[in-house]
Structure formats: C-alpha cells, structure tokens
Enzyme design. Structure first.
Site, short mmCIF file in Angstrom:
data_model
loop_
_atom_site.label_atom_id
_atom_site.label_comp_id
_atom_site.label_asym_id
_atom_site.label_seq_id
_atom_site.Cartn_x
_atom_site.Cartn_y
_atom_site.Cartn_z
CG ASN A 139 36.90 60.65 45.31
OD1 ASN A 139 37.28 59.95 44.39
ND2 ASN A 139 35.68 60.57 45.81
N GLY A 461 27.63 42.08 43.36
CA GLY A 461 26.73 42.53 44.42
C GLY A 461 25.48 43.24 43.92
CE1 TYR A 541 33.23 61.43 35.32
CE2 TYR A 541 33.55 60.42 37.45
CZ TYR A 541 32.92 60.44 36.23
OH TYR A 541 31.98 59.50 35.92
NE ARG A 544 29.02 60.50 38.43
CZ ARG A 544 28.98 59.33 37.81
NH1 ARG A 544 28.73 59.24 36.54
NH2 ARG A 544 29.19 58.23 38.51
CG HIS A 681 54.16 40.82 48.42
ND1 HIS A 681 54.26 39.45 48.29
CD2 HIS A 681 54.93 41.35 47.45
CE1 HIS A 681 55.09 39.17 47.30
NE2 HIS A 681 55.51 40.30 46.76
CG HIS A 724 33.25 50.49 34.20
ND1 HIS A 724 34.12 49.46 34.45
CD2 HIS A 724 33.00 51.07 35.40
CE1 HIS A 724 34.39 49.42 35.75
NE2 HIS A 724 33.72 50.38 36.34
#
Ligand code: GLN
Ligand code: ZN
Length: 784
Positions: A139, A461, A541, A544, A681, A724
C-alpha cells in the site's frame, strides 16, 4: 551498552540490555521513516504550510535517522542500512540522484533542493505532481520516473553519500542502499510523446555512469558494503529484461571491486530464470531473499547456490505485525546454513520494515495477550538479532521460550478460534454461490419495485465530513458526549444529507456515512476478531499514513452494524435509500491479516459476516445495497500465474455476501479504479446488478472494455466527474461525457454518478457539482 533512544516493549528491551555485544550476522533491509509517532509527517506538513523552516524539517529528519541507527546498533545489528530514509519516496530520491527532473519543473542543474524535490512529489502552483503508483503489491506508493530519449542525467543529489557519512560520524558504519539501476528503469514510464516507441532499458548506459560516481564516493567515504534493491527481479520478466541485469552489473563490476555487493530482492520468490541470472551477476557477493512470501526460494537455493557468496535470509516478515515464530525460523536458517555454510548466512528481514508499524511500545490500548503476539519494526530488529545469535550458538533461551509461549498462546486462545465460524467458512470452499436468476431478469424485477427514470442518478456513499462532524465522533469515542446526544447529532446530519439529495432531485439516495471515520475501520470495530492500534501507522505516500486494523481471530458479526442508520435514513424519504457496506475483499486487503491461515479463509469469514448484514438490511426494507470493493484490484498477486486463484476466491467472497437476497433487492458495487482490462471477466463474474466505477482518466479505454461486457447486461455507472479535484464541472461538460458513454453503452443500463465518495470535498463544491450532474441527466433524458 547504551540504552536505546526509543523505548522497547519490556521483554525485548531486557534482551537488548543483556551483556553480549559482539555483532552477529544480522541485517535489516530498510526501516520506517515516519517515526514512532509520525514525527516526520508533522514536520513535513508544517514545512509545506510554511509554518516552519527547512532547517526545522532537516533537524527532525536527522533526529529520526540517528535514533534509528542507534537503535539498530544497540540491538546488535551488524549490517545497518542507510539512505532508506526519505523526505518523500526512495524512488524519487533515485530520480534526484540521477538528475532526471522532467523539464516542466524548470530545474537548472546543481544539487536538487527541497523546492524542486517537493514540486516533483506534490506539484506546485503552476505544475502538477509527477504520477504516483503502487509499490508492487504493497500500500506504499512511489513517484514514477518519467524518462525519454533526451533526458540529460547528472549526479544531482548526494543524499546517499551524505547519509552514509552522517551515520559514520555517529559511529555507525552502515550499508548504503540504492534503488538498483535496472529496477529503476523497469519502474519508470516513458515521457509524454514517446510512450509507444521508447525503450526505457536503452537508458541503462546513460544512468550507469552516475551510479559509478555514487559508488566511488561511497567507497572513498569508507563504505565496505553496498545494497542495491532490485525487487523487480521477482516479477514475470522477459529474457531481454533479465539480460539488462547481467549487462548492468558487468558494467559496474570494476567500480564495485573492493566492496561487498548485496542485491536485495523481496515480495515474492524468483522464477528459476531470474534466480539463475541473479546468482551469475558479476561483481555481486550477496543475495537477499524474501523467505516469507518467497515460498519456493529455499528450493532454489538448495538446487544451486554459488560457493563463497552470502545469503541474506529474510525470515522476519516486513509486511506484517506478527511476532516471529523464532523456533521455526531458526530451523529454516539451520537448513540454509547447511547449504551455504556458516560464514555465509546472514539473518534478515523479508523486505524493508517500511511496510509494517513502527514500535509496539506506543500501543497503550492493546491488551497484554494480543500484544504478546505482535512485533512492529522496533521489535523485529530485535528478533533478527536474536536469530543471528542463536545461529552463532548464543541462543537466548529465555527470549526463545517467551516467543514459544506467545506462539502457543496465539494457537490456543479462545479469542482466536471460533469453531462455528471455521466450519461455516470451510463449508464454502470448492462450491460456487450464485444468485438464482440472471442479471437482466433481476433488473426487471427491481425496476418494477424501484420505478427509476432512465439514466438514474446516485452518489457513491459519503458526503462531506465537516470539522463539526469529526468533533462529534471524537467526543463520543472519548465518552465526552452521551450516546443519545451522539445519535441525535448523527441523525441531524443524515437528515441534512437526505434533504439536500431530495432538493437536488437525485434518484437513489445515500445516508452520507457521517458515523464512519473510515470504510474499513468502521466495520472492523464492530466485528469480532479485529484489534486496533493507536500508533500502528504505515506510510502510504509522502506524509500520508494508514492505520490498518489487525485481524487476529475468526471473524463474526455479533450484531447488525449499519441497519439502524440505514433504516433511519430510509424513514426520512420515499425515495430508495442505498444501504452502504464495505466488501470482504476490501476489508481483507486494507488490514493486517492473520498469517496462521490462508487469506481466502479469512476472506470467506468476513464474507459471511457481511452476508448477515446484507440480509438484515433487506429485512429492514432497504431495497438497494451497495457493497464497496474499492481494493479488489490491489490484492492481485505480483505473479500472473497466481492471478486466477486470487480472483476466483475474491469474486466468490463477494458473491457470498449477497447470494441470499431476493431478485427485487438491487446489489451495487463500487470500485476505485478504471484499469479493468485484465480483470473485466472477474468483475462481471461478481454478478452485481449495478457497478459504479472511477473513470476520471480514460473514458474510451474503460468503455471499450465494458462494451465487451455489455452482453452481460448489468447497470454501469462510470463516474461522470472527478471528485479528487475541487473543480466544479459544468452541466454541458457532464452531458458531453454522458453522451460519449451512450455512444458505447446502452441507454437502459447507464447510471449517472460521481467517481467516488464525496467525503473529502466541501459542500460549496458538492452542491453545485451534483446540481449540474442531475441537470445533465435530465437534459439527456429529454433527448432520448
Ligand atoms: N462508499 C464509500 C464512500 O463513498 C466508497 C469509498 C471508496 O470507494 N474509496 O466514501
Ligand atoms: Zn471509490
């Protein structure tokens, strides 16, 4: 012996203070930079906000570096890394070292300073940042070098040498670490304009002279070891790419002579071709392997290991927070020792400790039992050394005994095992769970109930999280306000969001997620089998960090998690209210997971818990339920050969969550990426009724992929604007985008929604943007 600057967990610190002090063969690949309490983050952000000076920032950074070096030295580590610190990212540091600054940043040569460096990392008033992408399957995100045929490389950052000297002045002779030249190029992207034609590896002869300058300076400064991180060696590489490694190190050989050279690989094992290339590299004396993820490496080593070379055995997991099973690692090490020889084996971490939390000592809220099962970076350093000592015949029996006791307690703790859950999850294996009818039939049944217009509008959301809202949640958590007051405040917020959506005339509403701090943490806190840290931050990153929950036991759902809020929201409106859940794969991929059972088993357990929630929402009258799988794609294994297996259980887990609902209940899913080519798929196989996806970058590519999938017939909502950015898109612009989508997708399956949740935006941006979005949908409805 010096007392460590960073206090350590009790049993570990006793060990450090014991009076053995000769250094055994121990090595750390790299260490977290942020500091035990994210000191670097705060120093960086304060500098960026111009609240402190460059000197202030440098002082904090130097303090962190020196405490890390001292800590490793005090723990007895022999090979201590330097240049693993970074103000932003180690790949960007390599870009600076090579002077490979894209021309748009207007750099005029000389040593690269903070201005240019942070402009590349974060952009500035006139130029956007360089692209960032995931570092392998972690991550962590790195800044992608942009290279074209005209780059003029020059030695423009002396950071590696400066850090080496800095440590030396503190009395620590370190192993300087560089991103290896071939991995650097393989991780780069071609500059704009030459995307299709340019071979990045053709730059090898241009960057090697800079590496030579750095190596020579390091030698002159007194370095006796150097580490090149070449993690790309674990990927599926083609012959010409492997060839580049041979060529690069052959070219560096004479410059490297006199140095011990470690090539460090991590995150997976090597293919046999890559392994062969590696062990034949010129000028190289040591190889580092990840023995935690690289399950086949030991066999490769057994089959062939060059005489007299060093093996750096990564047995302590750098990707997780579990205490090492020392007895088991020791037996692995002893087996390796028999092959490579006593003198040639070095105990190491599986990868840089950058990917784990920093120090367990700062965990004041975890109970002692769970704490005894864990080791963060500071504790892993001690584990590495304990193993090295044991190998050298100086086994600390007490430390090993306490490790064995912790392992045993973890195995037998009733908090870990829940037989009913184990059984239910085991029963899922090998079977296939699918809704009984196909998606077109279900959409018909749903439409009868929901009666939506064509091009229905919705959001993903979350609504903006105001300072006031965060305060309410914080105060409730700290018991500063009563539950009644908390519920009242959240209800008011939901009412505000519902009213706003009705006013905007959105078709399928959301409650806005005001009760959630984080989409995984919110669920983890209510499920059993999860623990939370207070300082278990991992760099994502730049400045963060994320604080992943720890899944330590079998997962179950003691009681409904979202039903109260969703039904409260539904009671406020006649329009359909979307239930909002995080999917099992995303919960899994954004947590520290158990290492005592396969990932898919944990995922099935989470899926069963979410299934209960889905069914309870349905019973409570929620007819549309969104199950977010934002992180499905990022769980893809590094090796292509492992993709199919992962996708199979990941998609199956998703289907398990909603296999039990009626046709009339509409299941949505949402994904935060638009790179679907290779997994379309599997996405279709999830069999959701509606898929909303991020789509800010490449309409055409995404849509052509979905055109393939159109025959499948589900609803699709490619984001019509980018959330963003604070920019407010106009009605025309959105209508134009919808029109482009209509050219590819059928009218009756297209949904209109933003890219992602609105949590990080302000109401002043969200209101006009959504207003324009609805206006665009209405405009097009008239024309269809
Ligand atoms: N429902 C979540 C939200 O809107 C989805 C977030 C995400 O996809 N990352 O915040
Ligand atoms: Zn998203």
């Amino acid at each position: 012996q010096a007392v460590p600057l960073l206090p350590l967990h009790l049993s570990y610190s006793l060990y450090i203070l014991s009076p053995f002090s000769t250094k055994m063969a121990s090595h750390i690949v790299g260490y977290p930079r942020m500091g035990p309490k994210r000191e670097l983050k705060f120093a960086l952000e304060s500098f960026w906000d111009q609240k402190s000076s460059a000197e202030d920032l440098q002082k904090v950074a130097a303090g962190l570096r020196s405490s890390i070096w001292k800590q490793m030295a005090d723990a007895g580590i022999k090979y201590i890394p330097s240049n693993t610190f970074s103000y932003y990212d180690q790949v960007l540091d390599a870009t600076a070292m090579l002077g490979a600054v894209p021309p748009r940043y207007g750099w005029n040569g000389g040593e690269i300073g903070f201005d240019t460096y942070f402009s590349m990392a974060r952009g500035n008033a006139s130029v956007p940042a360089m692209e960032m992408t995931k570092w392998f399957d972690t991550n962590y995100h790195f800044i992608v070098p942009e290279l074209g045929p005209d780059v003029k490389f020059s030695y423009a950052s002396h950071k590696a040498v400066d850090e080496y000297k800095e440590a030396k002045a503190l009395g620590v002779n370190t192993v300087p670490v560089l991103v290896g030249p071939v991995s650097y190029l393989l991780l780069s992207k071609p500059a704009k304009g030459v995307e299709k034609t340019f071979s990045l590896l053709s730059l090898l002869p241009k960057i090697l002279p800079i590496y030579k300058e750095v190596i020579s300076e390091l030698k002159a400064a007194g370095a006796s070891w150097i580490q090149f991180d070449e993690p790309t060696l674990v990927l599926d590489l083609e012959a010409h790419q492997l060839q580049a490694f041979s060529a690069a190190y052959a070219d560096l050989e004479s410059t490297l002579s006199g140095l011990n050279v470690l090539i460090e690989t991590y995150f997976a094992d090597l293919t046999s071709d890559a392994y062969k290339t590696l062990i034949e590299l010129k000028g190289v004396t040591a190889y580092g392997f990840d023995l935690v993820r690289g399950t086949k490496t030991v066999d490769l080593v057994k089959s062939n290991f060059p005489k007299g070379k060093f093996l750096f055995a990564g047995v302590v997991d750098g990707r997780n927070i579990w205490a090492n099973d020392l007895a088991s690692s020791l037996s692995t090490l002893q087996a390796l020792e028999a092959i490579v020889g006593k003198e040639n084996l070095v105990v190491s971490t599986s990868c840089s400790l950058l990917h784990t939390a920093v120090d367990l000592v700062n965990e004041t809220k975890l109970d002692d039992e769970i704490k005894s099962w864990l080791a963060f970076a500071a504790q892993k350093v001690v584990e590495v050394n304990a193993l090295a000592k044991a190998l050298a015949g100086q086994k600390d029996e007490a430390f090993f005994a306490s490790s064995a006791a912790a392992q045993a307690s973890r195995k037998s703790s009733p908090r870990v095992t829940n037989e009913a859950v184990q059984k239910a999850a085991a029963a899922l294996k090998g079977s296939d769970h699918r809704r009984a009818t196909n998606v077109s039939a279900r959409l018909d049944a749903q439409q009868k109930k929901l009666n939506l217009p064509i091009l229905p509008t919705t959001t993903i959301g979350s609504f903006p999280q105001t300072v006031e809202l965060r305060r309410v949640r914080r105060e409730f958590k700290a018991n500063k306000i009563s539950e009644d007051d908390y519920v009242k405040a959240i209800k008011e917020e939901i009412k505000k969001v519902v009213d706003l959506q009705e006013e905007l005339d959105i078709d399928v509403l959301v409650h806005g997620e005001p009760e959630r701090n984080d989409m995984v943490e919110y669920f983890g806190e209510q499920l059993s089998g999860f623990a939370f840290t207070v300082n278990g931050w991992v760099q994502s990153y730049g400045s963060r960090c994320v604080k992943p929950p720890i899944i330590y036991g079998d997962v179950s759902r003691p009681k409904p998690m979202t039903v109260f809020w969703s039904s409260t929201a539904q009671s406020m409106t006649k329009r359909p209210m979307k239930g909002m859940l995080t999917g099992p794969v995303t919960i899994l991929n954004w947590s520290f997971v158990r290492n005592d059972q396969p990932r898919f088993e944990t995922c099935y357990q989470i899926a069963l818990a979410i299934k209960d929630e889905v069914e309870d929402l349905e019973k409570a009258g929620i007819n549309v339920i969104q199950i977010d799988e934002a992180a499905l794609r990022e769980g893809l294994p590094l090796r292509k050969s492992e993709h199919a297996f992962y996708l199979k259980w990941a998609v199956h887990s998703f289907r398990i969550t909603n296999v039990g609902v009626q046709d009339t209940t509409q299941i949505h899913t949402h994904m935060c990426y638009s790179n679907f080519n290779d997994i379309i798929h599997s996405i279709i196989d999830m069999d959701a009724d509606v898929i909303t996806i991020e789509n800010s970058r490449s309409d055409e590519k995404l849509l052509s992929v979905f055109r393939e999938g159109v025959k499948y017939g589900a609803g699709i909502g490619p984001g019509v604007y980018d959330i963003h950015s604070p920019r407010i898109p106009s009605t025309e612009e959105i209508a134009d985008r919808i029109n482009k989508m209509l050219a590819v997708l059928e009218t009756n399956i297209l949904w209109v929604n933003p890219d992602c949740g609105l949590k990080t935006r302000k109401y002043a941006e969200v209101k006009p943007a959504l207003n324009n979005m609805v206006a665009a949908a209405k405009l097009l409805r008239l024309q269809l």
